[in-house]
Design a protein around this motif. Structure first.
Motif, mmCIF file in Angstrom:
data_model
loop_
_atom_site.group_PDB
_atom_site.id
_atom_site.type_symbol
_atom_site.label_atom_id
_atom_site.label_comp_id
_atom_site.label_asym_id
_atom_site.label_seq_id
_atom_site.Cartn_x
_atom_site.Cartn_y
_atom_site.Cartn_z
ATOM 1 N N ALA A 23 0.820 -1.214 0.000
ATOM 2 C CA ALA A 23 0.000 0.000 0.000
ATOM 3 C C ALA A 23 0.851 1.261 0.000
ATOM 4 N N ASN A 24 2.031 1.212 0.688
ATOM 5 C CA ASN A 24 2.883 2.408 0.734
ATOM 6 C C ASN A 24 3.368 2.798 -0.667
ATOM 7 N N VAL A 25 3.916 1.823 -1.394
ATOM 8 C CA VAL A 25 4.428 2.100 -2.747
ATOM 9 C C VAL A 25 3.281 2.439 -3.693
ATOM 10 N N LEU A 26 2.192 1.714 -3.555
ATOM 11 C CA LEU A 26 1.071 1.933 -4.461
ATOM 12 C C LEU A 26 0.414 3.291 -4.233
ATOM 13 N N ALA A 27 0.384 3.777 -2.984
ATOM 14 C CA ALA A 27 -0.205 5.090 -2.706
ATOM 15 C C ALA A 27 0.610 6.190 -3.364
ATOM 16 N N ILE A 28 1.934 6.096 -3.246
ATOM 17 C CA ILE A 28 2.789 7.121 -3.869
ATOM 18 C C ILE A 28 2.684 7.065 -5.390
ATOM 19 N N ALA A 29 2.747 5.860 -5.953
ATOM 20 C CA ALA A 29 2.689 5.717 -7.409
ATOM 21 C C ALA A 29 1.342 6.184 -7.946
ATOM 22 N N GLY A 30 0.261 5.843 -7.249
ATOM 23 C CA GLY A 30 -1.062 6.245 -7.723
ATOM 24 C C GLY A 30 -1.271 7.749 -7.660
ATOM 25 N N ALA A 31 -0.851 8.401 -6.568
ATOM 26 C CA ALA A 31 -1.048 9.845 -6.423
ATOM 27 C C ALA A 31 -0.193 10.622 -7.418
ATOM 28 N N VAL A 32 1.068 10.207 -7.570
ATOM 29 C CA VAL A 32 1.952 10.900 -8.527
ATOM 30 C C VAL A 32 1.481 10.677 -9.955
ATOM 31 N N GLY A 33 1.097 9.447 -10.302
ATOM 32 C CA GLY A 33 0.646 9.162 -11.662
ATOM 33 C C GLY A 33 -0.609 9.922 -12.021
#
Length: 291
Positions: free
Chosen positions: A171-181
């Protein structure tokens, strides 16, 4: 001999005048006609000039026939054939054939060029600009809510907690990737810069949002507010931008794929769908349709 004077009325037979070369000072010339005085124009064709003999070639001159082994004669226009075995006799050209000495004019070169005339697009570019501004603005606003927490957004921590509660792994990596993308993709869509990649990024995000909202309600739900109507419209609009290109009113407006996209845009669409599907399948694994 007496001094008696001579009678003037009686001729003197003993007197003869002496002859003189000056008695006849001029010669009596017979008059001539106009034809005799007009040289060259009369029927005789004679001129009071010296007759010059015609040119006669010698053995040192260039032969008049193609065969250099031909013989010469004293006559200026006579050509003597030589009986040499294995040679082709010379055939003088006819009046219909082109003399060998005359240069043959080259055929004119016709240059053909294909000029591509741009098609009239009318209001297409303006319509694509409006579509990019709306879709890109929606994704940009939602991305900033998740990334920074403005406009009553969850922020990066709240977005991570939401992903964990939904069942996402990493969830940590996916939250950053999703928000930035989502933020970067929306901004690039507005600018019309790297439009196929930007569209693929936001399409992958909206596919996961569609699956997440569908899992929240049992069965297939479509109509708002609990259905996926809103997410479907955003996903189809993002796919349409990928396939049509950003148009001329964009930073990529001068690129060929901006107005006439081909295989590259279709590949970008496949990559966006595949990225969103793989993210949901491998990081969540829930079935969004059947509960």
């Amino acid at each position: 001999m007496t001094d008696k004077p001579r009678d003037k009325d009686r001729p003197d037979s003993g007197y003869e005048p002496a002859s003189s070369p000056y008695d006849q000072p001029t010669e009596q010339l017979q008059p001539r006609t106009e034809d005799e005085l007009d040289f060259g124009r009369s029927g005789s064709g004679s001129y009071p000039t010296e007759q010059i003999p015609s040119f006669r070639p010698s053995k040192y001159d260039e032969p008049i026939a193609p065969d250099s082994r031909s013989a010469y004669s004293d006559k200026p226009t006579e050509y003597l054939e030589t009986s040499t075995e294995g040679t082709t006799p010379y055939v003088p050209p006819t009046s219909a054939a082109t003399p060998a000495s005359e240069p043959v004019a080259p055929e004119p070169v016709v240059r053909t060029e294909t000029v591509e005339i741009p098609a009239r697009r009318g209001t297409t570019d303006l319509g694509l600009l409006l579509l990019r501004l709306v879709i890109g603005g929606v994704f940009l606003v939602h991305g900033l809510q998740k990334l920074t927490g403005i406009w009553n957004g969850p922020g990066l921590g709240g977005f991570r907690s939401l992903l964990e509660d939904t069942g996402y792994d990493q969830a940590n990596v996916l939250a950053i990737a999703g928000a930035v993308g989502e933020t970067a993709g929306g901004a690039l869509l507005i600018l019309g810069l790297a439009t196929p990649l930007a569209g693929a990024a936001v399409l992958a995000v909206i596919i996961n949002a569609w699956c997440f909202k569908q899992v929240m309600e049992p069965g297939l739900q479509f109509f708002a507010p609990s259905g996926v109507e809103y997410e479907t419209v955003l996903g189809v609009a993002a796919a349409a931008i990928i396939l049509t290109g950003p148009g001329k009113i964009a930073f990529d407006g001068r690129r060929g794929w901006a107005t006439r996209p081909r295989f590259g845009s279709f590949i970008a669409l496949i990559l966006g769908v595949a990225a969103g599907a793989c993210m949901w399948i491998f990081l969540n694994g829930a079935n969004p349709i059947v509960q």
